[in-house]
Design a protein around this motif. Structure first.
Motif, mmCIF file in Angstrom:
data_model
loop_
_atom_site.group_PDB
_atom_site.id
_atom_site.type_symbol
_atom_site.label_atom_id
_atom_site.label_comp_id
_atom_site.label_asym_id
_atom_site.label_seq_id
_atom_site.Cartn_x
_atom_site.Cartn_y
_atom_site.Cartn_z
ATOM 1 N N GLY A 25 0.792 -1.225 0.000
ATOM 2 C CA GLY A 25 0.000 0.000 0.000
ATOM 3 C C GLY A 25 0.820 1.268 0.000
ATOM 4 N N CYS A 26 2.101 1.144 -0.036
ATOM 5 C CA CYS A 26 3.003 2.292 -0.050
ATOM 6 C C CYS A 26 4.042 2.049 -1.139
ATOM 7 C CB CYS A 26 3.674 2.427 1.313
ATOM 8 S SG CYS A 26 4.848 3.765 1.440
ATOM 9 N N MET A 27 4.262 3.033 -1.982
ATOM 10 C CA MET A 27 5.263 2.867 -3.038
ATOM 11 C C MET A 27 6.651 3.144 -2.470
ATOM 12 S SD MET A 27 3.520 1.831 -5.495
ATOM 13 C CE MET A 27 4.636 1.880 -6.884
ATOM 14 N N GLY A 28 7.628 2.341 -2.877
ATOM 15 C CA GLY A 28 8.977 2.556 -2.372
ATOM 16 C C GLY A 28 9.939 1.487 -2.818
ATOM 17 N N PHE A 29 11.018 1.380 -2.079
ATOM 18 C CA PHE A 29 12.077 0.427 -2.366
ATOM 19 C C PHE A 29 12.298 -0.438 -1.142
ATOM 20 C CE2 PHE A 29 12.763 3.927 -5.188
ATOM 21 C CZ PHE A 29 13.174 3.344 -6.371
ATOM 22 N N ALA A 30 12.443 -1.717 -1.366
ATOM 23 C CA ALA A 30 12.774 -2.616 -0.256
ATOM 24 C C ALA A 30 14.181 -2.279 0.232
ATOM 25 C CB ALA A 30 12.697 -4.060 -0.731
ATOM 26 N N GLY A 31 14.467 -2.632 1.438
ATOM 27 C CA GLY A 31 15.794 -2.383 1.983
ATOM 28 C C GLY A 31 16.850 -3.229 1.302
ATOM 29 N N ALA A 32 18.084 -2.894 1.559
ATOM 30 C CA ALA A 32 19.208 -3.647 0.995
ATOM 31 C C ALA A 32 19.175 -5.088 1.503
ATOM 32 C CB ALA A 32 20.522 -2.988 1.385
ATOM 33 N N ALA A 33 19.733 -5.981 0.718
ATOM 34 C CA ALA A 33 19.783 -7.386 1.099
ATOM 35 C C ALA A 33 20.599 -7.583 2.376
ATOM 36 C CB ALA A 33 20.366 -8.219 -0.033
ATOM 37 N N CYS A 34 21.593 -6.757 2.564
ATOM 38 C CA CYS A 34 22.457 -6.837 3.746
ATOM 39 C C CYS A 34 22.691 -5.424 4.278
ATOM 40 C CB CYS A 34 23.784 -7.490 3.368
ATOM 41 S SG CYS A 34 24.974 -7.520 4.727
ATOM 42 N N TYR A 35 22.585 -5.241 5.591
ATOM 43 C CA TYR A 35 22.768 -3.919 6.182
ATOM 44 C C TYR A 35 24.144 -3.331 5.868
ATOM 45 C CZ TYR A 35 25.712 -5.741 9.943
ATOM 46 O OH TYR A 35 26.733 -6.310 10.653
ATOM 47 N N LEU A 36 25.116 -4.181 5.591
ATOM 48 C CA LEU A 36 26.462 -3.694 5.274
ATOM 49 C C LEU A 36 26.494 -2.912 3.952
ATOM 50 C CD1 LEU A 36 28.539 -6.812 6.363
ATOM 51 C CD2 LEU A 36 28.336 -4.625 7.567
ATOM 52 N N ASP A 37 25.532 -3.176 3.072
ATOM 53 C CA ASP A 37 25.467 -2.447 1.808
ATOM 54 C C ASP A 37 25.303 -0.949 2.031
ATOM 55 O OD1 ASP A 37 25.728 -4.836 0.488
ATOM 56 O OD2 ASP A 37 23.599 -5.013 -0.009
ATOM 57 N N TYR A 38 24.617 -0.575 3.106
ATOM 58 C CA TYR A 38 24.424 0.848 3.396
ATOM 59 C C TYR A 38 25.743 1.545 3.725
ATOM 60 C CZ TYR A 38 19.464 -0.213 3.560
ATOM 61 O OH TYR A 38 18.194 -0.625 3.242
ATOM 62 N N ARG A 39 26.686 0.789 4.211
ATOM 63 C CA ARG A 39 27.989 1.385 4.562
ATOM 64 C C ARG A 39 28.810 1.758 3.338
ATOM 65 N NH1 ARG A 39 29.877 -1.973 9.909
ATOM 66 N NH2 ARG A 39 28.072 -1.391 11.134
ATOM 67 N N LEU A 41 27.744 3.736 1.127
ATOM 68 C CA LEU A 41 27.435 5.129 0.851
ATOM 69 C C LEU A 41 28.082 6.042 1.885
ATOM 70 C CD1 LEU A 41 23.639 4.876 -0.019
ATOM 71 C CD2 LEU A 41 25.568 4.918 -1.579
ATOM 72 N N THR A 42 28.613 7.149 1.398
ATOM 73 C CA THR A 42 29.216 8.138 2.285
ATOM 74 C C THR A 42 28.176 9.191 2.646
ATOM 75 O OG1 THR A 42 29.889 9.610 0.492
ATOM 76 C CG2 THR A 42 31.446 7.844 1.110
ATOM 77 N N MET A 43 28.506 10.035 3.571
ATOM 78 C CA MET A 43 27.631 11.146 3.937
ATOM 79 C C MET A 43 27.383 12.028 2.718
ATOM 80 S SD MET A 43 25.898 12.214 6.392
ATOM 81 C CE MET A 43 24.890 13.671 6.516
ATOM 82 N N GLN A 44 28.410 12.237 1.911
ATOM 83 C CA GLN A 44 28.271 13.059 0.701
ATOM 84 C C GLN A 44 27.288 12.414 -0.291
ATOM 85 O OE1 GLN A 44 31.311 12.192 2.052
ATOM 86 N NE2 GLN A 44 31.565 14.184 3.049
ATOM 87 N N ALA A 67 19.664 -0.081 9.024
ATOM 88 C CA ALA A 67 20.711 0.636 8.290
ATOM 89 C C ALA A 67 21.669 1.288 9.269
ATOM 90 C CB ALA A 67 20.101 1.680 7.370
ATOM 91 N N SER A 68 22.821 1.539 8.816
ATOM 92 C CA SER A 68 23.886 2.071 9.639
ATOM 93 C C SER A 68 24.315 3.428 9.062
ATOM 94 C CB SER A 68 25.011 1.049 9.585
ATOM 95 O OG SER A 68 26.041 1.321 10.387
ATOM 96 N N PRO A 69 23.804 4.539 9.626
ATOM 97 C CA PRO A 69 24.167 5.849 9.088
ATOM 98 C C PRO A 69 25.677 6.069 9.113
ATOM 99 C CG PRO A 69 22.380 6.038 10.666
ATOM 100 C CD PRO A 69 22.896 4.630 10.746
ATOM 101 N N PRO A 70 26.210 6.767 8.103
ATOM 102 C CA PRO A 70 27.653 6.965 8.030
ATOM 103 C C PRO A 70 28.211 7.812 9.173
ATOM 104 C CG PRO A 70 26.539 8.260 6.346
ATOM 105 C CD PRO A 70 25.503 7.396 7.005
ATOM 106 N N GLU A 71 27.391 8.705 9.710
ATOM 107 C CA GLU A 71 27.801 9.543 10.836
ATOM 108 C C GLU A 71 26.553 10.164 11.455
ATOM 109 O OE1 GLU A 71 29.440 13.523 9.122
ATOM 110 O OE2 GLU A 71 30.330 11.888 7.976
ATOM 111 N N LEU A 72 26.688 10.759 12.630
ATOM 112 C CA LEU A 72 25.529 11.295 13.333
ATOM 113 C C LEU A 72 24.834 12.420 12.570
ATOM 114 C CD1 LEU A 72 26.665 11.303 17.064
ATOM 115 C CD2 LEU A 72 25.011 9.789 15.955
ATOM 116 N N ARG A 73 25.568 13.230 11.839
ATOM 117 C CA ARG A 73 24.915 14.341 11.141
ATOM 118 C C ARG A 73 23.974 13.865 10.038
ATOM 119 N NH1 ARG A 73 27.859 16.875 6.580
ATOM 120 N NH2 ARG A 73 29.560 15.463 6.080
ATOM 121 N N PHE A 74 23.988 12.568 9.744
ATOM 122 C CA PHE A 74 23.032 11.973 8.820
ATOM 123 C C PHE A 74 21.605 12.336 9.218
ATOM 124 C CE2 PHE A 74 20.212 8.321 7.977
ATOM 125 C CZ PHE A 74 20.293 8.247 6.595
#
Length: 131
Positions: A25-39, A41-44, A67-74
């Motif tokens: 009922g909501c359009m979007g993207f499924a999460g990454a297959a592995c949480y490590l994939d988010y790492r 990406l950089t803050m930039q 997900a694991s944000p790259p840094e707190l300012r995320f």
């Protein structure tokens, strides 16, 4: 999607709009297959992507989940942040430490944080019942 963001593909908005899926009922993207994939990406990378979304007038809901944000300012990239909690969480050591870290680094004041109260532990992981 993560590849497009990491590569700063100029057609990111077109890709974003054309590859969304119905997620209950909501359009979007499924999460990454592995949480490590988010790492990957950089803050930039995140800043670039969010700026592209803002330029296109697109508002999103970003479920951080595992997900694991790259840094707190995320967290400063968001206009509003909802924290799904149950009453027992409010005074927990972990949550108090989290808030202390957010305040210490000035993150708590960069965006609007809202504690979204859940009824019970039973409802905690059933997203369709979140406010």
């Amino acid at each position: 999607m993560l590849f497009y963001i990491k590569e700063h593909k100029e057609d990111i908005i077109e890709y974003f709009l054309n590859h969304q899926k119905d997620l209950g009922g909501c359009m979007g993207f499924a999460g990454a297959a592995c949480y490590l994939d988010y790492r990957e990406l950089t803050m930039q990378d995140y800043e670039w992507f969010f700026e592209k979304l803002r330029q296109a007038g697109i508002k999103i809901i970003f479920d951080i989940g595992i997900a694991s944000p790259p840094e707190l300012r995320f967290f400063g990239l968001f206009d509003r942040i909802f924290l799904p909690l149950i009453r027992e969480d409010l005074n927990s050591f972990e949550y108090q430490r989290f808030k202390k870290q957010m305040r210490k680094h000035g993150i708590w004041t960069q965006t609007s944080w809202e504690e979204a109260m859940l009824e019970s532990w039973q409802n905690k992981w059933r997203r369709e019942q979140w406010p």
